[in-house]
Scaffold this motif. Structure first.
Motif, PDB file in Angstrom:
ATOM      1  N   ARG A 157       5.873  -4.396 -19.088  1.00 28.84           N
ATOM      2  CA  ARG A 157       6.496  -4.904 -17.920  1.00 28.84           C
ATOM      3  C   ARG A 157       5.979  -3.762 -16.546  1.00 28.84           C
ATOM      4  O   ARG A 157       6.178  -2.537 -17.073  1.00 28.84           O
ATOM      5  CB  ARG A 157       7.762  -4.885 -18.038  1.00 28.84           C
ATOM      6  N   PHE A 158       5.302  -4.265 -15.876  1.00 25.16           N
ATOM      7  CA  PHE A 158       4.650  -3.482 -14.653  1.00 25.16           C
ATOM      8  C   PHE A 158       5.483  -3.786 -13.249  1.00 25.16           C
ATOM      9  O   PHE A 158       5.749  -5.146 -13.081  1.00 25.16           O
ATOM     10  CB  PHE A 158       3.185  -3.782 -14.423  1.00 25.16           C
ATOM     11  N   LEU A 159       5.894  -2.932 -12.730  1.00 24.70           N
ATOM     12  CA  LEU A 159       6.588  -2.969 -11.397  1.00 24.70           C
ATOM     13  C   LEU A 159       5.472  -2.567 -10.343  1.00 24.70           C
ATOM     14  O   LEU A 159       5.026  -1.541 -10.515  1.00 24.70           O
ATOM     15  CB  LEU A 159       7.792  -2.124 -11.356  1.00 24.70           C
ATOM     16  N   ILE A 160       5.074  -3.546  -9.431  1.00 29.24           N
ATOM     17  CA  ILE A 160       3.965  -3.263  -8.667  1.00 29.24           C
ATOM     18  C   ILE A 160       4.343  -3.036  -7.205  1.00 29.24           C
ATOM     19  O   ILE A 160       5.252  -3.742  -6.507  1.00 29.24           O
ATOM     20  CB  ILE A 160       2.890  -4.397  -8.253  1.00 29.24           C
ATOM     21  N   MET A 163      14.547  -1.585 -12.638  1.00 27.47           N
ATOM     22  CA  MET A 163      14.168  -0.128 -13.387  1.00 27.47           C
ATOM     23  C   MET A 163      13.706  -0.463 -14.796  1.00 27.47           C
ATOM     24  O   MET A 163      13.196   0.583 -15.442  1.00 27.47           O
ATOM     25  CB  MET A 163      15.406   0.889 -13.396  1.00 27.47           C
ATOM     26  N   ASP A 164      14.022  -1.569 -15.242  1.00 23.89           N
ATOM     27  CA  ASP A 164      13.972  -1.865 -16.895  1.00 23.89           C
ATOM     28  C   ASP A 164      12.302  -2.246 -17.070  1.00 23.89           C
ATOM     29  O   ASP A 164      12.118  -3.362 -17.353  1.00 23.89           O
ATOM     30  CB  ASP A 164      14.805  -2.574 -17.473  1.00 23.89           C
ATOM     31  N   VAL A 165      11.297  -1.356 -16.772  1.00 24.36           N
ATOM     32  CA  VAL A 165      10.056  -1.579 -16.669  1.00 24.36           C
ATOM     33  C   VAL A 165       9.420  -0.549 -17.594  1.00 24.36           C
ATOM     34  O   VAL A 165       9.819   0.592 -17.678  1.00 24.36           O
ATOM     35  CB  VAL A 165       9.282  -1.915 -15.406  1.00 24.36           C
ATOM     36  N   ASP A 166       7.953  -0.626 -17.746  1.00 24.26           N
ATOM     37  CA  ASP A 166       7.283   0.338 -18.726  1.00 24.26           C
ATOM     38  C   ASP A 166       6.493   1.196 -17.780  1.00 24.26           C
ATOM     39  O   ASP A 166       6.330   2.425 -18.056  1.00 24.26           O
ATOM     40  CB  ASP A 166       6.269  -0.504 -19.602  1.00 24.26           C
ATOM     41  N   ALA A 167       6.029   0.566 -16.556  1.00 25.47           N
ATOM     42  CA  ALA A 167       5.173   1.561 -15.671  1.00 25.47           C
ATOM     43  C   ALA A 167       5.183   0.922 -14.356  1.00 25.47           C
ATOM     44  O   ALA A 167       5.743  -0.340 -14.133  1.00 25.47           O
ATOM     45  CB  ALA A 167       3.816   1.630 -16.311  1.00 25.47           C
ATOM     46  N   VAL A 168       4.787   1.688 -13.343  1.00 26.69           N
ATOM     47  CA  VAL A 168       4.797   1.440 -11.929  1.00 26.69           C
ATOM     48  C   VAL A 168       3.205   1.108 -11.611  1.00 26.69           C
ATOM     49  O   VAL A 168       2.561   2.518 -11.813  1.00 26.69           O
ATOM     50  CB  VAL A 168       5.719   2.098 -11.135  1.00 26.69           C
ATOM     51  N   ILE A 169       2.688   0.534 -11.034  1.00 28.67           N
ATOM     52  CA  ILE A 169       1.526   0.679 -10.154  1.00 28.67           C
ATOM     53  C   ILE A 169       1.784   0.735  -8.647  1.00 28.67           C
ATOM     54  O   ILE A 169       2.408  -0.179  -8.221  1.00 28.67           O
ATOM     55  CB  ILE A 169       0.597  -0.472 -10.492  1.00 28.67           C
ATOM     56  N   VAL A 170       1.044   1.877  -8.016  1.00 26.23           N
ATOM     57  CA  VAL A 170       1.542   1.953  -6.399  1.00 26.23           C
ATOM     58  C   VAL A 170      -0.188   1.901  -5.832  1.00 26.23           C
ATOM     59  O   VAL A 170      -0.821   2.824  -5.941  1.00 26.23           O
ATOM     60  CB  VAL A 170       1.879   3.436  -6.006  1.00 26.23           C
ATOM     61  N   THR A 171      -0.308   0.550  -5.176  1.00 27.58           N
ATOM     62  CA  THR A 171      -1.737   0.295  -4.976  1.00 27.58           C
ATOM     63  C   THR A 171      -2.138   1.368  -3.533  1.00 27.58           C
ATOM     64  O   THR A 171      -3.383   1.565  -3.367  1.00 27.58           O
ATOM     65  CB  THR A 171      -1.992  -1.215  -4.397  1.00 27.58           C
ATOM     66  N   HIS A 172      -1.012   1.839  -2.945  1.00 27.72           N
ATOM     67  CA  HIS A 172      -1.377   2.803  -2.040  1.00 27.72           C
ATOM     68  C   HIS A 172       0.176   3.217  -1.616  1.00 27.72           C
ATOM     69  O   HIS A 172       1.135   2.273  -1.690  1.00 27.72           O
ATOM     70  CB  HIS A 172      -2.000   2.228  -0.512  1.00 27.72           C
ATOM     71  N   THR A 173       0.258   4.204  -0.705  1.00 23.92           N
ATOM     72  CA  THR A 173       1.711   4.377  -0.330  1.00 23.92           C
ATOM     73  C   THR A 173       2.279   4.416   1.034  1.00 23.92           C
ATOM     74  O   THR A 173       3.075   4.994   1.416  1.00 23.92           O
ATOM     75  CB  THR A 173       1.534   6.202  -0.757  1.00 23.92           C
ATOM     76  N   HIS A 174       1.709   3.432   1.848  1.00 23.01           N
ATOM     77  CA  HIS A 174       2.386   2.814   2.819  1.00 23.01           C
ATOM     78  C   HIS A 174       3.770   2.401   2.719  1.00 23.01           C
ATOM     79  O   HIS A 174       4.238   1.973   1.485  1.00 23.01           O
ATOM     80  CB  HIS A 174       1.341   1.634   3.480  1.00 23.01           C
TER      81      HIS A 174
END
Length: 298
Positions: A62-65, A101-112
């Protein structure tokens, strides 16, 4: 709205005219399912949360983007952009932030702000694995207290899923010259044998890097930030209808999913208008436009 209404380089007066129509659409109440209050659907799926915030359940991971988790109206509109008098986010989260919050990782494509905001930084566990687009963003996120920050590159592995960073540009050259902080940005490709290849393009307009990613990875699913966000007197910094059509033609084998819509002030393309355009241009059958809180099978 006709395709001519989605022109480049809209004037301030013209932009506000478009904005009034979009604001009316956004003001209309809609039914939003409490998707995460129930059992999550099986299989590879994407949850459209709000704006560019999505949850992707892929190969059991599970990815949170790009989490933007603030309450409705928490931030002022982006200066110099369409409808900047409106406060962001324009709409509430369809689920409590705690449910994400119940995810395995977060992907931040940029910090805007509309992809990585203070509310997300407060809510996420500091030991959450986070993937950033480059060392600069990784150091920023580490400076916010996160301890498991990794840098995306051409080939990452996470719990059996391959993650490949892709490039893009958050506007045309003349816009990036005027507002250099718009770049850099990235996208990401998720792949694993036995699963469809998913390309999330990120905050980009159509360019050689997007074309190259499609050619290289041959994705089965392409997730597009499709709000057609506008900088007044300069033009778009996200894909609009014509560029989404270009992606459809460049990847005839792929299904498209439109996100980053109807949630921040400068996105002028509504879901309804994109649907009408896709129907007129003959690619509506391969385009999903999920509402906030809606799951889409990948």
């Amino acid at each position: 709205m006709s395709s001519a209404g989605f022109g480049m380089g809209l004037s301030r007066r013209g932009m506000l005219g478009v904005g009034a129509g979009v604001a009316a659409v956004l003001a209309a109440p809609g039914a939003v399912s409490n998707a995460l209050a129930q059992s999550q659907p099986a299989g590879d799926r994407m949850l459209q949360v709000r704006n560019a915030t999505v949850q992707i359940n892929y190969a059991g991971v599970r990815f949170l983007i790009d989490p933007m988790l603030a309450d409705q109206g928490a931030y002022p509109g982006f200066p110099g952009s369409a409808m900047s008098h409106l406060r962001n986010p324009l709409v509430p989260l369809p689920v409590p932030a705690s449910a994400l919050m119940d995810v395995d990782a977060v992907i931040v494509t940029h910090t805007h702000l509309d992809h990585w905001d203070e509310a997300a930084q407060r809510a996420l566990p500091k030991a959450m694995p986070i993937f950033a687009q480059n060392q600069t963003d990784a150091e920023t996120i580490r400076g916010q207290g996160f301890t498991e920050v990794r840098v995306l590159d051409a080939s990452n592995q996470f719990r059996g899923v391959s993650l490949a960073r892709t490039g893009g540009h958050h506007g045309r050259d003349e816009i990036l010259k005027a507002i250099p902080i718009l770049d850099p940005v990235c996208g990401v490709v998720l792949s694993k044998p036995g699963h469809k290849t998913v390309y999330l393009a990120g905050d980009t307009v159509w360019n050689d890097e997007v074309s190259g990613a499609i050619t290289q990875h041959r994705p089965d699913v392409i997730i597009l930030n499709a709000g057609y966000a506008q900088i007044i007197d300069l033009g778009p910094i996200l894909m609009g209808p014509q560029e989404i059509l270009t992606v459809s033609k460049a990847a005839p084998q792929a299904r498209l999913i439109a996100t980053h819509m109807e949630a921040v002030n400068h996105c002028i393309l509504s879901r309804a208008d994109l649907k009408v355009f896709a129907e007129r241009e003959g690619f509506a059958s391969k385009l999903d436009i999920p509402g906030d809180g809606e799951w889409v099978a990948l």
